[in-house]
Write a protein that holds these residues in place. Structure first.
Motif, PDB file in Angstrom:
ATOM      1  N   LEU A  71      88.307  18.797  39.166  1.00  0.00           N
ATOM      2  CA  LEU A  71      88.583  20.231  39.087  1.00  0.00           C
ATOM      3  C   LEU A  71      90.052  20.566  39.300  1.00  0.00           C
ATOM      4  O   LEU A  71      90.503  21.649  38.925  1.00  0.00           O
ATOM      5  CB  LEU A  71      87.711  20.993  40.089  1.00  0.00           C
ATOM      6  N   SER A  72      90.815  19.641  39.868  1.00  0.00           N
ATOM      7  CA  SER A  72      92.241  19.902  40.092  1.00  0.00           C
ATOM      8  C   SER A  72      93.084  19.577  38.857  1.00  0.00           C
ATOM      9  O   SER A  72      94.269  19.904  38.820  1.00  0.00           O
ATOM     10  CB  SER A  72      92.747  19.089  41.285  1.00  0.00           C
ATOM     11  N   PRO A  74      92.869  20.575  35.392  1.00  0.00           N
ATOM     12  CA  PRO A  74      93.349  21.607  34.458  1.00  0.00           C
ATOM     13  C   PRO A  74      94.462  22.451  35.072  1.00  0.00           C
ATOM     14  O   PRO A  74      94.396  22.823  36.244  1.00  0.00           O
ATOM     15  CB  PRO A  74      92.109  22.465  34.197  1.00  0.00           C
ATOM     16  N   THR A  76      95.690  25.697  35.538  1.00  0.00           N
ATOM     17  CA  THR A  76      95.141  27.046  35.411  1.00  0.00           C
ATOM     18  C   THR A  76      96.210  28.116  35.165  1.00  0.00           C
ATOM     19  O   THR A  76      95.895  29.307  35.122  1.00  0.00           O
ATOM     20  CB  THR A  76      94.314  27.411  36.665  1.00  0.00           C
ATOM     21  N   GLY A  81      94.116  25.576  30.208  1.00  0.00           N
ATOM     22  CA  GLY A  81      93.743  25.169  31.556  1.00  0.00           C
ATOM     23  C   GLY A  81      92.736  26.107  32.181  1.00  0.00           C
ATOM     24  O   GLY A  81      91.804  25.673  32.858  1.00  0.00           O
ATOM     25  N   LYS A  82      92.917  27.426  31.960  1.00  0.00           N
ATOM     26  CA  LYS A  82      91.957  28.402  32.467  1.00  0.00           C
ATOM     27  C   LYS A  82      90.585  28.162  31.852  1.00  0.00           C
ATOM     28  O   LYS A  82      89.567  28.182  32.542  1.00  0.00           O
ATOM     29  CB  LYS A  82      92.419  29.829  32.163  1.00  0.00           C
ATOM     30  N   ASP A  84      89.437  25.334  30.397  1.00  0.00           N
ATOM     31  CA  ASP A  84      88.897  24.038  30.812  1.00  0.00           C
ATOM     32  C   ASP A  84      88.376  24.081  32.252  1.00  0.00           C
ATOM     33  O   ASP A  84      87.308  23.540  32.549  1.00  0.00           O
ATOM     34  CB  ASP A  84      89.950  22.939  30.656  1.00  0.00           C
ATOM     35  N   TYR A  85      89.111  24.750  33.132  1.00  0.00           N
ATOM     36  CA  TYR A  85      88.672  24.859  34.519  1.00  0.00           C
ATOM     37  C   TYR A  85      87.368  25.649  34.598  1.00  0.00           C
ATOM     38  O   TYR A  85      86.436  25.263  35.312  1.00  0.00           O
ATOM     39  CB  TYR A  85      89.745  25.523  35.386  1.00  0.00           C
ATOM     40  N   ILE A  89      83.996  24.072  36.158  1.00  0.00           N
ATOM     41  CA  ILE A  89      83.370  24.631  37.360  1.00  0.00           C
ATOM     42  C   ILE A  89      81.984  25.160  37.028  1.00  0.00           C
ATOM     43  O   ILE A  89      81.034  25.002  37.807  1.00  0.00           O
ATOM     44  CB  ILE A  89      84.259  25.709  38.044  1.00  0.00           C
ATOM     45  N   ALA A 138      86.332  31.855  38.090  1.00  0.00           N
ATOM     46  CA  ALA A 138      86.980  31.050  37.050  1.00  0.00           C
ATOM     47  C   ALA A 138      86.689  31.598  35.654  1.00  0.00           C
ATOM     48  O   ALA A 138      87.590  31.711  34.816  1.00  0.00           O
ATOM     49  CB  ALA A 138      86.535  29.595  37.154  1.00  0.00           C
TER      50      ALA A 138
END
Length: 175
Positions: A71-72, A74, A76, A81-82, A84-85, A89, A138
């Motif tokens: 989880l760290s 991507p 964000t 990245g937003k 993918d995160y 999640i 998220a």
């Protein structure tokens, strides 16, 4: 007569290797029934063929520290990245299948009730899942600050024009 039955059972077993467990179950039930009807030579206790190893790949659950590491990854601060995160999640806290995440629509999210309601691709059944606060944060961050403007009703979109839904479960698996 029992040789004929046994030959039939063996032939069915060998010709249905992809569904061996199901065939074996049915054959065992037939054996029990025939035994109860007086066929004494039917192998009731165990069909004497060995089941092949399962072809289903079962993935182990991630350890907490491994999940934190995943989880760290991507970034964000970026649109991708937003997205993918939010996908990661959502998958980690709901257990949704990749294809169901790819198919998730904006209208499937019930923000007031903190739940997600969707039609499961595999079964065709409606499913309602609680929306964990981390996943809600998220997903809302992606929708409000990362998701491109589009007429598409799916939550997760491609990052390049023309913006459209992620094509299938492999898109989510790649994330």
């Amino acid at each position: 007569c029992h040789e004929t039955i046994y030959a039939f059972m063996k032939e069915e077993f060998q010709s249905h290797q992809g569904s061996t467990a199901n065939v074996t179950y049915v054959l065992r039930q037939i054996c029990k029934f025939l035994h109860q009807c007086g066929f004494l030579y039917v192998p009731v206790e165990i069909i004497p063929f060995k089941l092949p190893p399962s072809r289903r790949k079962v993935y182990p659950a991630f350890k907490t520290e491994d999940m934190k590491s995943i989880l760290s990854k991507p970034d964000t601060e970026t649109v991708m990245g937003k997205r993918d995160y939010a996908v990661l999640i959502l998958a980690s806290v709901t257990g949704m299948r990749a294809i169901d995440i790819a198919n998730l629509k904006l209208s499937d999210i019930q923000w007031m009730g903190m739940s997600i309601h969707f039609i499961q691709h595999k079964t065709g059944n409606g499913v309602t899942l609680p929306l964990d606060s981390r996943a809600a944060l998220a997903v809302s961050d992606y929708i409000l600050h990362g998701r491109p403007d589009s007429e598409c009703h799916n939550v997760f979109l491609t990052e390049a024009k023309p913006y459209k839904r992620l094509s299938d479960k492999s898109s989510i698996a790649n994330i």
